[in-house]
Design a protein around this motif. Structure first.
Motif, PDB file in Angstrom:
ATOM      1  N   LYS A 192       2.594   4.644   5.018  1.00  0.00           N
ATOM      2  CA  LYS A 192       3.042   3.717   3.817  1.00  0.00           C
ATOM      3  C   LYS A 192       1.860   3.207   3.099  1.00  0.00           C
ATOM      4  CE  LYS A 192       6.472   1.070   5.110  1.00  0.00           C
ATOM      5  NZ  LYS A 192       7.115  -0.319   5.835  1.00  0.00           N
ATOM      6  N   ILE A 193       2.196   3.109   1.831  1.00  0.00           N
ATOM      7  CA  ILE A 193       1.225   2.433   1.038  1.00  0.00           C
ATOM      8  C   ILE A 193       2.098   1.227   0.224  1.00  0.00           C
ATOM      9  CG2 ILE A 193      -0.419   2.508  -0.807  1.00  0.00           C
ATOM     10  CD1 ILE A 193      -1.021   5.302  -0.066  1.00  0.00           C
ATOM     11  N   GLY A 194       1.714  -0.033   0.105  1.00  0.00           N
ATOM     12  CA  GLY A 194       2.353  -0.981  -0.400  1.00  0.00           C
ATOM     13  C   GLY A 194       1.658  -1.932  -1.301  1.00  0.00           C
ATOM     14  N   ILE A 195       2.429  -2.612  -2.319  1.00  0.00           N
ATOM     15  CA  ILE A 195       1.564  -3.464  -3.332  1.00  0.00           C
ATOM     16  C   ILE A 195       2.650  -4.587  -3.372  1.00  0.00           C
ATOM     17  CG2 ILE A 195      -0.042  -2.043  -4.466  1.00  0.00           C
ATOM     18  CD1 ILE A 195       2.275  -1.994  -6.747  1.00  0.00           C
ATOM     19  N   PRO A 196       2.114  -6.048  -3.566  1.00  0.00           N
ATOM     20  CA  PRO A 196       3.177  -6.918  -3.839  1.00  0.00           C
ATOM     21  C   PRO A 196       3.521  -6.882  -5.195  1.00  0.00           C
ATOM     22  CG  PRO A 196       0.914  -7.766  -4.012  1.00  0.00           C
ATOM     23  CD  PRO A 196       0.730  -6.453  -3.452  1.00  0.00           C
ATOM     24  N   VAL A 197       4.718  -7.331  -5.421  1.00  0.00           N
ATOM     25  CA  VAL A 197       5.479  -7.536  -6.944  1.00  0.00           C
ATOM     26  C   VAL A 197       5.756  -8.964  -6.998  1.00  0.00           C
ATOM     27  CG1 VAL A 197       7.453  -6.714  -8.303  1.00  0.00           C
ATOM     28  CG2 VAL A 197       6.593  -5.234  -6.749  1.00  0.00           C
ATOM     29  N   GLY A 198       4.716  -9.719  -7.580  1.00  0.00           N
ATOM     30  CA  GLY A 198       5.198 -11.225  -7.530  1.00  0.00           C
ATOM     31  C   GLY A 198       4.720 -11.663  -6.139  1.00  0.00           C
ATOM     32  N   ASN A 199       5.177 -12.545  -5.515  1.00  0.00           N
ATOM     33  CA  ASN A 199       5.135 -13.416  -4.448  1.00  0.00           C
ATOM     34  C   ASN A 199       6.158 -12.939  -3.290  1.00  0.00           C
ATOM     35  OD1 ASN A 199       2.929 -14.720  -5.685  1.00  0.00           O
ATOM     36  ND2 ASN A 199       3.325 -16.400  -4.082  1.00  0.00           N
ATOM     37  N   ILE A 200       7.495 -12.556  -3.696  1.00  0.00           N
ATOM     38  CA  ILE A 200       8.534 -12.452  -2.814  1.00  0.00           C
ATOM     39  C   ILE A 200       8.868 -11.167  -2.603  1.00  0.00           C
ATOM     40  CG2 ILE A 200       9.142 -15.093  -2.855  1.00  0.00           C
ATOM     41  CD1 ILE A 200      11.219 -14.059  -5.047  1.00  0.00           C
TER      42      ILE A 200
ATOM     43  N   PHE B  45       6.626  -3.282  -3.379  1.00  0.00           N
ATOM     44  CA  PHE B  45       7.005  -1.949  -3.447  1.00  0.00           C
ATOM     45  C   PHE B  45       6.025  -1.107  -2.667  1.00  0.00           C
ATOM     46  CE2 PHE B  45       6.189   1.919  -5.724  1.00  0.00           C
ATOM     47  CZ  PHE B  45       7.427   2.660  -5.877  1.00  0.00           C
ATOM     48  N   ASN B  46       6.673  -0.318  -2.268  1.00  0.00           N
ATOM     49  CA  ASN B  46       6.075   0.613  -1.346  1.00  0.00           C
ATOM     50  C   ASN B  46       6.469   2.234  -1.306  1.00  0.00           C
ATOM     51  OD1 ASN B  46       7.996   1.222   0.780  1.00  0.00           O
ATOM     52  ND2 ASN B  46       7.810  -0.670   1.092  1.00  0.00           N
ATOM     53  N   LEU B  47       5.405   3.186  -1.263  1.00  0.00           N
ATOM     54  CA  LEU B  47       5.828   4.487  -1.174  1.00  0.00           C
ATOM     55  C   LEU B  47       5.492   4.942   0.467  1.00  0.00           C
ATOM     56  CD1 LEU B  47       3.809   5.797  -4.396  1.00  0.00           C
ATOM     57  CD2 LEU B  47       6.437   5.407  -4.031  1.00  0.00           C
ATOM     58  N   ALA B  48       6.122   5.848   0.951  1.00  0.00           N
ATOM     59  CA  ALA B  48       6.282   6.131   2.438  1.00  0.00           C
ATOM     60  C   ALA B  48       6.296   7.599   2.426  1.00  0.00           C
ATOM     61  CB  ALA B  48       6.953   5.221   3.169  1.00  0.00           C
ATOM     62  N   GLY B  49       5.892   8.360   3.392  1.00  0.00           N
ATOM     63  CA  GLY B  49       6.447   9.716   3.735  1.00  0.00           C
ATOM     64  C   GLY B  49       6.198   9.873   5.343  1.00  0.00           C
ATOM     65  N   GLY B  50       7.022  10.956   5.863  1.00  0.00           N
ATOM     66  CA  GLY B  50       6.818  11.176   7.267  1.00  0.00           C
ATOM     67  C   GLY B  50       7.334  12.497   7.617  1.00  0.00           C
ATOM     68  N   PHE B  51       7.458  12.586   9.063  1.00  0.00           N
ATOM     69  CA  PHE B  51       7.847  13.817   9.816  1.00  0.00           C
ATOM     70  C   PHE B  51       8.681  13.146  10.976  1.00  0.00           C
ATOM     71  CE2 PHE B  51       8.065  17.346  12.355  1.00  0.00           C
ATOM     72  CZ  PHE B  51       8.507  18.327  11.669  1.00  0.00           C
ATOM     73  N   THR B  52       9.910  13.622  11.197  1.00  0.00           N
ATOM     74  CA  THR B  52      10.655  13.246  12.121  1.00  0.00           C
ATOM     75  C   THR B  52      11.081  14.588  13.296  1.00  0.00           C
ATOM     76  OG1 THR B  52      11.775  11.410  10.890  1.00  0.00           O
ATOM     77  CG2 THR B  52      13.166  12.039  12.641  1.00  0.00           C
TER      78      THR B  52
ATOM     79  N   TYR C 294      19.233  19.461  17.160  1.00  0.00           N
ATOM     80  CA  TYR C 294      17.911  18.883  16.749  1.00  0.00           C
ATOM     81  C   TYR C 294      17.652  19.094  15.257  1.00  0.00           C
ATOM     82  CZ  TYR C 294      16.774  19.591  21.802  1.00  0.00           C
ATOM     83  OH  TYR C 294      16.949  19.666  22.985  1.00  0.00           O
ATOM     84  N   PHE C 295      17.190  18.153  14.688  1.00  0.00           N
ATOM     85  CA  PHE C 295      16.870  18.224  13.402  1.00  0.00           C
ATOM     86  C   PHE C 295      15.397  17.875  13.055  1.00  0.00           C
ATOM     87  CE2 PHE C 295      17.721  16.200   8.821  1.00  0.00           C
ATOM     88  CZ  PHE C 295      17.481  17.507   8.282  1.00  0.00           C
ATOM     89  N   ASP C 296      14.557  18.469  12.683  1.00  0.00           N
ATOM     90  CA  ASP C 296      13.230  18.208  12.249  1.00  0.00           C
ATOM     91  C   ASP C 296      12.949  18.328  10.753  1.00  0.00           C
ATOM     92  OD1 ASP C 296      12.707  18.300  15.072  1.00  0.00           O
ATOM     93  OD2 ASP C 296      12.045  20.456  14.928  1.00  0.00           O
ATOM     94  N   TYR C 297      12.548  17.124  10.331  1.00  0.00           N
ATOM     95  CA  TYR C 297      12.664  17.081   8.722  1.00  0.00           C
ATOM     96  C   TYR C 297      11.483  16.112   8.468  1.00  0.00           C
ATOM     97  CZ  TYR C 297      14.791  12.268   9.400  1.00  0.00           C
ATOM     98  OH  TYR C 297      15.062  11.283   9.814  1.00  0.00           O
ATOM     99  N   TRP C 298      10.979  16.318   7.210  1.00  0.00           N
ATOM    100  CA  TRP C 298      10.073  15.654   6.331  1.00  0.00           C
ATOM    101  C   TRP C 298      10.904  14.611   5.274  1.00  0.00           C
ATOM    102  CZ3 TRP C 298       9.993  15.637   1.251  1.00  0.00           C
ATOM    103  CH2 TRP C 298      10.657  16.825   0.546  1.00  0.00           C
ATOM    104  N   TYR C 299      10.233  13.419   5.004  1.00  0.00           N
ATOM    105  CA  TYR C 299      10.949  12.851   3.964  1.00  0.00           C
ATOM    106  C   TYR C 299       9.795  12.087   3.164  1.00  0.00           C
ATOM    107  CZ  TYR C 299      10.081   8.597   7.112  1.00  0.00           C
ATOM    108  OH  TYR C 299       9.208   7.732   7.923  1.00  0.00           O
ATOM    109  N   ALA C 300      10.306  11.718   1.942  1.00  0.00           N
ATOM    110  CA  ALA C 300       9.273  10.898   1.101  1.00  0.00           C
ATOM    111  C   ALA C 300      10.341   9.935   0.331  1.00  0.00           C
ATOM    112  CB  ALA C 300       8.432  11.844   0.088  1.00  0.00           C
ATOM    113  N   GLN C 301       9.917   8.766   0.436  1.00  0.00           N
ATOM    114  CA  GLN C 301      10.665   7.515  -0.338  1.00  0.00           C
ATOM    115  C   GLN C 301       9.690   6.712  -0.944  1.00  0.00           C
ATOM    116  OE1 GLN C 301      12.334   6.061   3.421  1.00  0.00           O
ATOM    117  NE2 GLN C 301      10.948   4.308   3.084  1.00  0.00           N
ATOM    118  N   ALA C 302      10.580   5.901  -1.777  1.00  0.00           N
ATOM    119  CA  ALA C 302       9.901   4.715  -2.721  1.00  0.00           C
ATOM    120  C   ALA C 302      10.881   3.557  -2.529  1.00  0.00           C
ATOM    121  CB  ALA C 302      10.119   5.032  -4.204  1.00  0.00           C
TER     122      ALA C 302
END
Length: 765
Positions: free
Chosen positions: A505-513, A516-523, A545-553
């Motif tokens: 995961k890579i994240g940045i603040p949007v204001g103080n509260i 926003f992050n981008l993430a990807g993974g394998f399950t 069994y379900f082996d999958y990758w995902y990408a999300q915002a």
């Protein structure tokens, strides 16, 4: 002879007039915690009746109230200030929602308490030394008082009203009298009540609350100002005899010297308003102010007899207006930062968090940056001091602080009437250098859920800070053995899920509260289940069994006041996710389809999810909550109904619903919402009534061949609800209530739990 007599009379009249005109009055304000709010009423009554206040000395809360008046606040302004929610919040160590910094907050898990440990320190040194977070009050005092202090060259004699406050040096067992220096530091040290507000260092001395050795500084008034008359306002707590079962009273007698209030009677008047409130309870501000006001009014006739000199209110207003130019902080510009208490790499991290490209910054800009820095769990404290350069009129920000202890140990549990009870523990290691680094791992052990989550986090300071976070999660859910107690209305299916996934995961603040992050993974995802409700020990389960990758915002905003059973604030989450994977199915003995297959490709699908949870204040003691959720997905069916429903998004709005596998509240596309009515009859106790509806766009239904299919659009809908009494303790909620699910023959269930029903995130959620 007659002429001589007239000359003598004129001489004595002149002396009398000079005496009256030069008659100086000092006001002494005692310590006493929240009771010190009564001092405002005392000052208000004195000013309204023209009683002069030429000097002020104070201790602790008396030092704070006296300082407001000394820098030009009117009694009315002080009164309005202490009645605000802002003032109450800083006395509790709460950061305003506007300045919370979500991207730095620790994730919410089932922890009851966090122990902060340095293994190189002895055991007692690892015990907490303060009950509240001092960061909000530290910044507020600097923001309020440093500008005035610098503009009068840090001389307390040059304030609108000459001023003194006292603190305590426990090493030398002596009072410390502040006559000059940084005014905010003086006030803050005078208020450092042991075990409530951490002490601070001033000129190398660790200073505590002035009330330890001098809770009523009349001697300071007499020695420093030598007034002709002294008015004292005493609200200090009447100390009870120590008790062998009362640790607070024992410590109070060990730490505090008894204060003698009698000397003031010799040349003045002692006012003792009603002040019977607990030492940290600031909720009765108006009653305390009125108490001080009317106690003083009763003494005005006596004061006017003894004090012929009076102050003209118009003259006082002119004098205050002329002095108030010193309070202007809008033009405060910082062009330098000095940091003490940290090594070179840590100093670099802090500097990069505040002082972007060595560009000057205003006090307003500093506020957000300061709270952003202070929210970092690798920093223990940073006390701010503003120092003005008399030549350039620019300011240097001096920060005195310490890094946090390197290890956090979290402990928690869930205790319940149902067999979902479990234990929780976590360990975190923090390192502060040019970048921030932390390593975290937790573990849950229980019948319903067992699992672990581990992550590394790298924080990069800059004008737009960001973090990088790789993580791994393993979870095992057993919905069968955790569903049987007290639930004869619900015949549970045999269902065990195992979920293993890694994520970056890579994240940045949007204001103080928000962030926003981008993430990807394998399950790797495994489900064990029976296709029929009637099964025996001899039957074998189906395995999917379900082996999958995902990408999300993901965008998330969170101002909720609690991690569970919130009553204030708002939670907002929007996620867009793409998934693609391979399904393997091994049929069991209860399956109508005996065909085994491997690596069936499920084409990539899109999933959008929006959630909002918002609380609205109506009138005192009552809140309304509004909950909404919507999911859109292009997901296709799995090999059978059970595997399909297992992979479908779930609507679980109440704590108990998170512990069930309820097929009716799962769908690929749905709209859902709810209303919450929350009454708070006494502090920390909430009565919650919650009702929810769930509307699938098309319900997933079971066909005769155990395959999945869709119903007609909007054919079915379901409702659920909860009525519970929740007591929010310092370590977690205690809840007793009844839940409702409309699709069962006996839809009501009783549910009790103590602790947070919060688990590690599922990969499919």
């Amino acid at each position: 002879m007659k002429l001589k007599t007239e000359i003598i009379l004129i001489f004595f009249f002149t002396l009398y007039t000079l005496f009256i005109k030069g008659q100086k009055v000092g006001l002494v304000l005692s310590g006493g915690g929240a009771s010190g709010i009564a001092h405002i009423g005392v000052i208000k009554a004195l000013e309204e009746n023209g009683i002069p206040i030429d000097y002020i000395t104070g201790t602790s809360i008396g030092g704070l109230i006296g300082a407001y008046y000394a820098i030009g606040y009117t009694p009315q302004q002080i009164e309005e200030l202490v009645k605000t929610n802002f003032f109450k919040s800083i006395t509790k160590g709460e950061v305003s929602v506007k300045y919370e910094y979500m991207v730095k907050e620790r994730e919410t898990f089932a922890s009851w308490y966090t122990f902060k440990i340095n293994p190189n320190d002895p055991y007692l040194k690892n015990l907490p030394t303060n009950a509240i977070n001092s960061i909000p009050i530290d910044y507020y005092l600097m923001e309020t008082f440093s500008g005035v202090s610098n503009n009068v060259n840090n001389s307390f004699d040059s304030l609108l009203v000459p001023y003194r406050c006292v603190a305590s040096d426990v090493e030398s067992k002596k009072s410390v009298i502040f006559k000059r220096g940084d005014l905010s530091s003086a006030i803050r040290s005078s208020m450092s009540y042991p075990f409530y507000l951490r002490p601070i260092y001033v000129e190398g001395k660790l200073l505590f609350d002035g009330g330890l050795y001098n809770n009523f500084p009349v001697n300071v008034m007499q020695n420093d100002f030598k007034p002709d008359y002294i008015i004292g306002s005493n609200v200090s707590e009447k100390t009870q005899s120590p008790d062998d079962d009362d640790l607070y009273l024992q410590l109070r007698h060990l730490l505090m010297n008894q204060t003698n209030f009698n000397p003031i009677i010799e040349n003045g008047l002692l006012i003792e308003p009603w002040s019977n409130v607990s030492i940290f309870n600031f909720d009765d501000a108006q009653r305390l102010i009125d108490s001080g006001y009317y106690a003083t009014l009763r003494n005005i006739p006596t004061l006017k007899k003894q004090l012929q000199r009076q102050v003209n209110t118009t003259d006082l207003q002119i004098k205050r207006k002329q002095f108030n130019c010193y309070k202007n902080t809008d033009s405060t510009i910082f062009n330098n930062v000095q940091i003490t208490g940290f090594n070179n790499k840590q100093t670099k991290f802090i500097t990069n968090s505040l002082f972007f490209k060595q560009q000057p910054f205003t006090l307003k800009q500093l506020k957000k940056r300061y709270f952003k820095l202070a929210s970092d769990d690798k920093i223990r404290n940073v006390f701010p001091i503003a120092l003005k350069d008399s030549i350039t009129n620019k300011y240097t920000l001096k920060l005195i602080g310490k890094k946090e202890k390197p290890f956090y140990i979290d402990a928690g549990a869930i205790l319940s009437n149902r067999p979902i009870s479990e234990a929780f523990a976590a360990l975190q290691y923090n390192y502060l250098g040019k970048i921030g680094f932390s390593a975290y791992a937790n573990g849950y052990i229980g019948k319903l859920y067992s699992g672990t989550f581990a992550k590394l986090r790298f924080d990069f300071p800059s004008k737009l800070p960001f973090f990088i976070e790789p993580s791994f999660t393993f979870s095992r859910w057993d919905y069968y053995t955790s569903s049987v107690l007290f639930y004869d209305f619900l015949k549970p299916a045999y269902l065990v899920q195992e979920d293993k996934f890694g994520e970056l995961k890579i994240g940045i603040p949007v204001g103080n509260i928000s962030q926003f992050n981008l993430a990807g993974g394998f399950t790797e995802w495994r489900n064990q289940y029976y296709q029929k409700d009637n099964f025996t020990k001899l039957d074998t389960t189906d395995n999917t069994y379900f082996d999958y990758w995902y990408a999300q915002a993901n965008y998330q905003l969170n101002t909720l006041n609690r991690k569970m059973y919130a009553t204030e604030g708002m939670y907002l989450n929007f996620r867009a996710r793409a998934l693609e994977g391979k399904e393997t199915h091994i049929p069991g003995s209860t399956s109508s389809d005996t065909t085994k297959f491997e690596n069936k490709i499920h084409p990539a699908w899109l999933q959008l999810k929006f959630t909002i949870d918002n609380y609205i204040k109506t009138f005192k003691g009552f809140k309304i909550g509004i909950f909404g959720e919507a999911v859109y997905s292009t997901q296709t069916f799995f090999s059978n109904y059970q595997a399909t429903i297992l992979s479908a998004p779930a609507f679980n709005p109440t704590p108990e619903s998170q512990t069930f596998f309820i097929e009716a509240f799962r769908a690929h596309n749905y709209l859902a919402g709810g209303l919450k009515a929350i009454a708070t009859p006494i502090k920390s106790l909430d009565i919650r009534l919650e009702a929810y509806f769930f509307q699938p766009v098309a319900s997933i239904i079971k066909a005769s061949n155990d395959k999945a299919s869709y119903s007609a659009p909007f054919l079915y809908y379901h409702v659920s609800g909860m009525a519970a009494a929740v007591y929010n303790t310092a370590i977690g909620p205690i809840s007793v209530g009844v839940n409702y699910y409309d699709q069962y023959k006996n839809p009501f269930s009783f549910f009790f739990h103590f602790g947070y029903i919060i688990f590690n995130r599922k990969s499919i959620d």
